[in-house]
Design a protein around this motif. Structure first.
Motif, short mmCIF file in Angstrom:
data_model
loop_
_atom_site.label_atom_id
_atom_site.label_comp_id
_atom_site.label_asym_id
_atom_site.label_seq_id
_atom_site.Cartn_x
_atom_site.Cartn_y
_atom_site.Cartn_z
N GLN A 1 0.83 -1.21 0.00
CA GLN A 1 0.00 0.00 0.00
C GLN A 1 0.86 1.25 0.00
O GLN A 1 0.40 2.31 -0.43
CB GLN A 1 -0.91 0.00 1.22
N TYR B 1 1.48 5.77 -2.79
CA TYR B 1 0.54 4.96 -2.03
C TYR B 1 -0.63 4.58 -2.91
O TYR B 1 -0.91 5.22 -3.93
CB TYR B 1 0.09 5.67 -0.75
N ASN C 1 -3.75 3.25 -1.35
CA ASN C 1 -5.02 3.28 -0.62
C ASN C 1 -5.55 4.72 -0.55
O ASN C 1 -4.95 5.58 0.11
CB ASN C 1 -4.78 2.73 0.79
#
Lengths: 114, 114
Positions: free
Chosen positions: B3, B25, B27
């Motif tokens: 993530q 990232y 997420n």
């Protein structure tokens, strides 16, 4: 500057034995955490603790693990029956109440399972 | 499960120049981002953070930039000093109130050459 302290710095244990890792969080902090880092891998979240109970735990934190705040200053991680794959650096962290409060880490305990 | 990604395992920079460390990232729920510095045999030390409502945060020689649309953040260190040589971790959390687990990247080793 206040800091998180962890003892011991290195723990060597036979497989199957119980081990307790100790942490003294920063005194006015209310949130406590354990993370671990297996050699060569990422730092991974294990568990968070607030108001004398677990707030969140990861899949790693199975029934072999437990945490406790036995008094007003210490925060402990117990592994009941250690396995070879529990060998890692274990970091304790704490943070203050409120938004945008960073987590402050101790220097870790290196756990070696033989 | 990556993530938080730091795609450069290492970076070398001349003393006095700018160091730029990158982090991506995946997420979209992440809304609080932190950078930690780690010396050997020590725990991660908090450097600087940014919440998703900002795109820049500055603290002395350290500036963090956040590009939410690209899901990318960077840490700029200027001027770089030999004492900055360490492993730098990017971390993120999905909520910025207390007690939130951090998700770490693998780290980038920065070497500042005198």
């Amino acid at each position: 500057e206040p800091e998180v302290t962890q003892t011991p710095s290195h723990q060597v244990t036979q497989m199957g034995q119980e081990v307790i890792l100790r942490c003294v969080p920063i005194s006015n902090h209310l949130y406590f955490y354990w993370y671990r880092q297996i050699l060569g891998q990422k730092v991974e979240f294990l568990v968070s603790f607030y108001n004398n109970e677990i707030s969140e735990k990861s899949e790693i934190f199975d029934d072999q693990f437990s945490v406790e705040r036995p008094d007003g200053s210490n925060f402990t991680l117990k592994i009941r029956s250690t396995k070879l794959e529990d060998s890692a650096m274990y970091f304790c962290a704490s943070s203050d109440l409120g938004d945008l409060q960073p987590q402050h880490f101790g220097d870790g305990t290196r756990l070696s399972i033989l | 499960d990556q993530q938080v990604k730091q795609n450069s395992p290492s970076l070398s920079v001349q003393e006095g120049r700018i160091s730029i460390l990158n982090c991506d990232y995946t997420n979209s729920m992440f809304d609080y981002f932190l950078w930690y510095k780690k010396y050997p045999a020590e725990g991660p030390t908090f450097l600087i953070s940014i919440s998703s409502i900002k795109d820049k945060n500055e603290d002395g020689r350290f500036t963090v930039f956040l590009n939410k649309s690209a899901k990318h953040l960077s840490l700029h260190i200027v001027p770089s000093q030999p004492g900055d040589s360490a492993v730098y971790f990017c971390a993120a959390s999905a909520r910025y109130e207390g007690n939130t687990p951090l998700v770490f990247g693998k780290g980038t080793r920065l070497s500042v050459i005198a």
